[in-house]
Scaffold this active site. Structure first.
Site, PDB file in Angstrom:
ATOM      1  N   SER A  80      48.610  43.280  44.166  1.00 55.09           N
ATOM      2  CA  SER A  80      48.463  43.490  45.604  1.00 55.09           C
ATOM      3  C   SER A  80      49.159  42.361  46.343  1.00 55.09           C
ATOM      4  O   SER A  80      49.263  41.235  45.820  1.00 55.09           O
ATOM      5  CB  SER A  80      46.977  43.506  45.979  1.00 55.09           C
ATOM      6  OG  SER A  80      46.796  43.395  47.385  1.00 55.09           O
ATOM      7  N   TYR A 132      38.682  38.953  45.417  1.00 49.13           N
ATOM      8  CA  TYR A 132      39.702  39.991  45.267  1.00 49.13           C
ATOM      9  C   TYR A 132      41.082  39.351  45.086  1.00 49.13           C
ATOM     10  O   TYR A 132      41.852  39.737  44.195  1.00 49.13           O
ATOM     11  CB  TYR A 132      39.716  40.914  46.481  1.00 49.13           C
ATOM     12  CG  TYR A 132      40.745  42.013  46.392  1.00 49.13           C
ATOM     13  CD1 TYR A 132      40.612  43.035  45.463  1.00 49.13           C
ATOM     14  CD2 TYR A 132      41.855  42.025  47.232  1.00 49.13           C
ATOM     15  CE1 TYR A 132      41.554  44.045  45.367  1.00 49.13           C
ATOM     16  CE2 TYR A 132      42.805  43.031  47.153  1.00 49.13           C
ATOM     17  CZ  TYR A 132      42.649  44.039  46.220  1.00 49.13           C
ATOM     18  OH  TYR A 132      43.604  45.035  46.130  1.00 49.13           O
TER      19      TYR A 132
END
Length: 206
Positions: free
Chosen positions: A51, A77
């Site tokens: 990501s 994350y």
């Protein structure tokens, strides 16, 4: 080939059945273990989805599972997505050293409208549902960088692919950059060793 695509994002603090913090357990350690267990069957390439938010992460080798730090869902994350990239790059280095023709490639979908953003159990669920309608590209477009990494003959090992548009949020796949942290070979090697110890999956590249 293998595409490591399982993912959770910005969850409240939860742990896997093995006791790992849910995001590092699902997004990185699960992929590390699966790659090792299936490695003898892989002939072409391993694609691991990361990501753009890897830039928000740091690898804490002393507390990878958030047992001692105050938990932060977004930093957790970011750590897991940074781990995805470091795993990709370290895997390619080890493949090269072993003289293997298998390629290790990373990709990210940009901002794609999927169900990933709907499980934070916070105000972010509502905010991101608006973003999904106004900013995000479709899930189909978000799948293209991963498909390119998995199938394009000229997708290079040890590289990162994502959308070409502004901020790499939207558009067709191109080679994209990653942070200086993602290229830290010392931390990557230590993360690999720690991942072996935590998962029990070792020595799968010979």
């Amino acid at each position: 080939m293998l595409i490591n695509n399982a993912g959770v994002m910005a969850l409240p603090l939860r742990r896997t059945a093995d006791g790992f913090e849910m995001q590092i357990g699902t997004n990185h350690l699960g992929h590390f273990a699966l790659t090792g267990l299936l490695f003898d069957k892989i002939r072409d390439r391993v694609v691991t989805m990361s990501s753009g938010l890897h830039a928000y992460g740091s690898i804490d080798l002393d507390d990878l599972n958030w047992e001692h730090r105050r938990y932060d869902r977004w930093r957790a994350y970011g750590q897991s997505k940074l781990a995805n990239l470091m795993f990709t790059y370290e895997l390619q280095r080890r493949l090269d050293a072993a003289g293997s023709s298998v390629r290790s490639v990373a990709a990210h979908p940009g901002y794609a409208a999927t169900g990933l953003q709907a499980h934070t159990e916070s105000i972010f669920d509502r905010l991101m549902s608006v973003g999904n309608r106004l900013i995000a590209q479709s899930a189909e477009m978000g799948a293209l960088p991963g498909l390119f990494a998995a199938t394009a003959p000229d997708a290079e090992g040890g590289r990162f692919y994502g959308p070409r548009g502004l901020g790499n949020l939207r558009g067709h796949p191109v080679k994209v950059g990653s942070t200086k942290k993602s290229k830290d070979e010392d931390v990557a090697a230590k993360l690999w060793t720690l991942s072996e110890r935590l998962t029990g999956v070792t020595n799968f590249i010979t």
